[in-house]
Enzyme design. Structure first.
Site, mmCIF file in Angstrom:
data_model
loop_
_atom_site.group_PDB
_atom_site.id
_atom_site.type_symbol
_atom_site.label_atom_id
_atom_site.label_comp_id
_atom_site.label_asym_id
_atom_site.label_seq_id
_atom_site.Cartn_x
_atom_site.Cartn_y
_atom_site.Cartn_z
ATOM 1 N N ALA A 130 14.007 13.750 39.665
ATOM 2 C CA ALA A 130 13.289 13.146 38.529
ATOM 3 C C ALA A 130 11.940 12.658 39.042
ATOM 4 C CB ALA A 130 14.082 11.981 37.945
ATOM 5 N N LYS A 131 11.044 12.343 38.154
ATOM 6 C CA LYS A 131 9.755 11.747 38.532
ATOM 7 C C LYS A 131 9.184 11.068 37.297
ATOM 8 C CE LYS A 131 7.263 11.730 42.361
ATOM 9 N NZ LYS A 131 7.831 11.634 43.705
ATOM 10 N N GLY A 132 8.384 10.042 37.517
ATOM 11 C CA GLY A 132 7.807 9.362 36.363
ATOM 12 C C GLY A 132 6.491 8.717 36.709
ATOM 13 N N VAL A 140 10.296 12.469 33.747
ATOM 14 C CA VAL A 140 10.885 13.802 33.638
ATOM 15 C C VAL A 140 12.156 13.812 34.471
ATOM 16 C CG1 VAL A 140 10.610 16.259 34.156
ATOM 17 C CG2 VAL A 140 8.679 14.975 33.247
#
Length: 411
Positions: free
Chosen positions: A101-103, A56
């Site tokens: 962001a992050k994933g 994201v």
């Protein structure tokens, strides 16, 4: 309240306090891009296994998006969304030129061999390589990943784009990782705690500290706090908890944890029920494990005067209200644990320049950023007559909103 609902709530309160336009408020809340990919790999036994990967990308108004990649069975879109948004405000509070962001990949890393993890990481990178980049989105390690994972991403990405050490941070030193990165979040917690205590005319020396979680952040915070004269009286991790009212011998505990993979069985303290650690008598409580651990059921039992949020989202909003009535000072996660992303920024800068810093410079710059960050949060608290959490959120949201308006979001 889950992480996304709590983050949205804090954002909306900050937006209202700042008097943001409702259209701008909506624009800031919606992620820039959400990516969901299927990753199928051959396992060591020849069978095929499929996993779902997420990334994201929340906001890029202030610079490239930045955030960790976690490998965990419970990686789900809502949580990744909340953490990506939190990174946007965190990088803005730290005043580093990034967005959030992050994933992650929904998998249990302990069920996969090293070669399976490598294949999974490379497939994931192949699926997202054209959506990340040195000036676009810079991943970092998170739960279940580490320097080796970053090395694989760097290698796979470089096959498509040429050698690009700045595409990830938290790399091994030999591949352009920064000195001081390993201890950065824990050291940031130390500097944040020092800045807060100074405000009350205190220092770390002699303070009784309880730390929940003894992974990278908790163990470094414990080591650095005890080196500065703080007395760590209780520690817990997934294996159990220990306490010693005279202060735990932290170097011995670190050695024990390395050898036994947990604090359980350490003979330098009494055994304690891990669930009771938050209610231990102390001056400073540092939750450094999972989110949502301080809630409306246990907030009333907390005896600490200060809570330093080394974990992401450890305190529920309902607990915040109870703690505030009790006069407990909470230093919020988006400031308190920003040491890691700040030194990630230093690593990125060093890679772009092709010039590496000495560890003393890394630590000195981190102290400057953490101290300045605390002063900026305090200024916001004074201007809006609010607590530290709202001060930090409004500072972060305000910086992102200003950048968004200056770049011309309505055009």
């Amino acid at each position: 309240m889950n992480a996304l609902a709590a983050t949205n709530r804090n954002f909306k309160l900050a937006a209202r306090m700042l008097g943001l336009d409702s259209k701008l408020e909506n624009s800031l809340l919606i992620p820039f891009r959400e990516i969901k990919v299927e990753c199928t790999i051959p396992k060591d036994d020849g069978s095929l296994a499929s996993f779902v990967g997420f990334r994201v990308q929340h906001d890029n108004a202030r610079g490239p998006m930045k955030g960790g990649i976690r490998y965990h069975p419970e990686v789900e879109p809502d949580e990744v969304n909340a953490l990506a948004q939190l990174m946007t405000w965190k990088t803005a509070v730290a005043n580093i030129p990034y967005g959030g962001a992050k994933g992650g990949i929904g998998c249990d890393p302990s069920d996969l061999s090293l070669s399976e993890l490598e294949r999974l990481t490379r497939v994931f990178t192949q699926k997202i390589h054209d959506l990340i980049g040195v000036h676009t989105d810079v991943p970092a390690p998170d739960m279940g990943t580490g320097p080796q994972t970053m090395a694989w991403i760097l290698d796979e990405y470089s096959k498509f784009h040429g050698y690009s050490p700045a595409v990830v941070t938290g790399k091994p030193i030999d591949l352009g990782g920064s000195l001081g990165r390993d201890a950065a979040t824990g050291r940031g917690v130390l500097f944040a705690t020092e800045a807060l205590l100074k405000e009350y005319g205190k220092s770390i020396a002699g303070q009784r500290v309880v730390i929940q979680g003894f992974g990278n952040v908790g163990s470094w915070a414990a080591q650095l706090i005890s080196q500065h004269g703080g007395k760590v009286v209780a520690v817990s991790d997934v294996t159990g908890a220990i306490r010693n009212v005279n202060g735990i011998d932290i170097p011995s505990l670190v050695k024990h944890v390395k050898e036994n993979r947990g604090v359980k069985g350490f003979d330098g303290g009494d055994y304690l029920d891990a669930n009771a650690i938050l209610a231990e008598d102390c001056d400073i409580l540092i939750p450094a494990a999972l989110g949502g651990v301080i809630n409306r059921d246990n907030a009333k039992d907390i005896k600490a005067k200060f809570i330093i949020e080394a974990a992401n989202h450890p305190t529920d909003p309902e607990a915040d209200e109870i703690l505030s009535k009790k006069g407990v000072i909470v230093l919020p996660d988006i400031y308190a644990n920003s040491g890691g992303v700040t030194v990630s920024y230093f690593e990125w800068v060093q890679n772009i320049q092709g010039f590496m810093w000495e560890e003393e410079k890394v630590n000195a710059e981190l102290k400057t950023y953490m101290t300045r960050g605390f002063n900026d949060v305090k200024e916001m608290c004074k201007a809006h007559n609010c607590d530290l959490r709202m001060g930090a959120f409004s500072l972060g949201v305000n910086r992102v909103a200003r950048a968004t308006i200056l770049r011309g979001w309505e055009a």
